[in-house]
Design a protein around this motif. Structure first.
Motif, PDB file in Angstrom:
ATOM      1  N   PRO A 206       0.807  -1.215   0.000  1.00  0.00           N
ATOM      2  CA  PRO A 206       0.000   0.000   0.000  1.00  0.00           C
ATOM      3  C   PRO A 206       0.845   1.271   0.000  1.00  0.00           C
ATOM      4  O   PRO A 206       1.926   1.298   0.584  1.00  0.00           O
ATOM      5  N   PRO A 208       0.508   3.998   1.697  1.00  0.00           N
ATOM      6  CA  PRO A 208       0.888   4.433   3.052  1.00  0.00           C
ATOM      7  C   PRO A 208       1.793   3.436   3.766  1.00  0.00           C
ATOM      8  O   PRO A 208       2.127   3.608   4.944  1.00  0.00           O
ATOM      9  N   ARG A 213      -0.163  -0.762   8.946  1.00  0.00           N
ATOM     10  CA  ARG A 213       0.054  -2.061   9.605  1.00  0.00           C
ATOM     11  C   ARG A 213       0.560  -1.878  11.029  1.00  0.00           C
ATOM     12  O   ARG A 213       0.734  -2.853  11.760  1.00  0.00           O
ATOM     13  N   THR A 323     -10.962  -7.245   6.050  1.00  0.00           N
ATOM     14  CA  THR A 323     -10.216  -6.768   4.887  1.00  0.00           C
ATOM     15  C   THR A 323      -8.836  -7.408   4.935  1.00  0.00           C
ATOM     16  O   THR A 323      -8.482  -8.042   5.922  1.00  0.00           O
ATOM     17  N   ILE A 324      -8.064  -7.205   3.864  1.00  0.00           N
ATOM     18  CA  ILE A 324      -6.711  -7.770   3.842  1.00  0.00           C
ATOM     19  C   ILE A 324      -5.833  -7.028   4.845  1.00  0.00           C
ATOM     20  O   ILE A 324      -5.210  -7.629   5.717  1.00  0.00           O
TER      21      ILE A 324
END
Ligand code: XMP
Length: 327
Positions: A206, A208, A213, A323-324
């Motif tokens: 991603p 960001p 995470r 979501t992932i």
């Protein structure tokens, strides 16, 4: 907007020979478009911007100025790899900016995921813009736009792709040599350009970065645990032959702690969550069954090598409802 539809006659690029033909055509087109003028590119190290960089280096060499902004939320070794491949390997005109402190300072105490995304995206534009203003005589802006970005620009990616470029930066034109390609075609072109497989076949990461995470308000100690545990996971998946078999995998360090015991003393440390998914289009995803021995090895390594961590968990949740990413 004109020229935003893939020509119907365009063949799908599936082989090295077709990639070579595409590269030759684009090299000629880019040279014709920019002449002897300079082109600026934000090189994140992702597949799309990397392929555009390699293509433009082939076409116009040092007339391409690449700017790599390290926002401090990159995976371990990622910025170093960009420098190694492009500056040392391809002799690119590459400007490296370590903006870690700037990003992390802006993110202090920010908990809400979408606010984090907006801050990271906004700050990225500001850093890039400041750098661009220092450079003299740049006429064109290159971008790693690919066809799904155009098709989906009103869909999922719009919420993901915070940022964009400031309206008041004026360029003579945009250089977007892979804008009609699908991701698999970009990868074939990247390989034909000689980029290493680990860069071209990279899993999605991603914008960001590790920021979504390291859940809740990002702290440097948890970010460190996240980066180190992610590197261990990648190393062990690689050794176990799982890198090409699992679509996306990473670790998450949430913003809560639990009790543990270390050297006879009670500790209150972070958990590390391992996330691994298989999917076709990222709209739904399943969780692969990973061999116990592999999970155990990763757990042992994280617990002994990463400071401040006393538990490792494997996330078994499919998308939907999860979501992932965790944020
Ligand atoms: P989710 O978490 O929505 O993720 O199931 C689907 C895919 O999108 C990626 N993702 C992002 N990509 N900027 C990006 O460029 C983002 O803010 C972002 N958030 C999620 C995620 O890694 C997964 O591949």
């Amino acid at each position: 907007m004109e020229n935003m539809k893939r020509p119907e006659t365009m063949q799908r690029i599936t082989t090295p020979a077709l990639a070579e033909a595409f590269i030759a055509e684009q090299v000629a087109e880019v040279r014709a478009q920019v002449g002897d003028k300079k082109v600026l590119l934000a090189l994140s190290g992702g597949v799309d911007s990397s392929v555009v960089a390699a293509l433009l280096i082939k076409a116009i060499g040092k007339q391409l100025v690449c700017v790599h902004v390290n926002h401090g939320l990159m995976r371990k070794g990622e910025s170093e790899q960009v420098i190694e491949i492009f500056k040392n390997g391809l002799d690119a005109n590459l400007i490296y900016i370590d903006a870690t402190d700037r990003f992390l300072d802006k993110l202090v105490g920010v908990e809400e995921p979408e606010t984090k995304r907006k801050i990271i995206g906004g700050e990225f534009v500001r850093v890039f813009e400041e750098e661009a203003r220092k450079l003299e005589g740049i006429s064109f802006l290159a971008q790693g736009t690919i066809y799904p970005d155009i098709i989906e620009s009103k869909g999922v990616k719009a919420h993901h792709n915070v940022g964009g470029l400031p309206d008041d930066m004026h360029f003579e034109g945009l250089v977007e040599p892979v804008k009609f390609l699908y991701k698999d075609e970009v990868r074939v072109v990247g390989k034909a350009l000689g980029l290493p497989a680990e860069m071209v076949d990279r899993q999605p990461f991603p914008g960001p970065g590790l920021g979504v995470r390291c859940t809740g308000a990002i702290t440097r100690d948890r970010l460190h645990a996240l980066r180190e545990s992610d590197a261990i996971l990648r190393e062990e998946f690689d050794k176990a032959g799982l890198t090409a078999k699992v679509w996306q995998f990473f670790t998450v360090v949430p913003d809560f702690r639990s009790t543990g015991v270390r050297e006879g003393k009670r500790v209150f440390d972070w958990p590390v969550i391992i996330r691994a998914v298989n999917t076709v289009d990222a709209m739904t995803a399943t969780v692969p069954e990973i061999e116990w021995a592999v999970l155990k090895k990763i757990t042992d390594r994280i617990l002994s090598e990463v400071d401040g961590v006393c538990r490792v968990l494997y996330d078994l949740s499919p998308k939907a409802p999860a979501t992932i990413e965790w944020e």
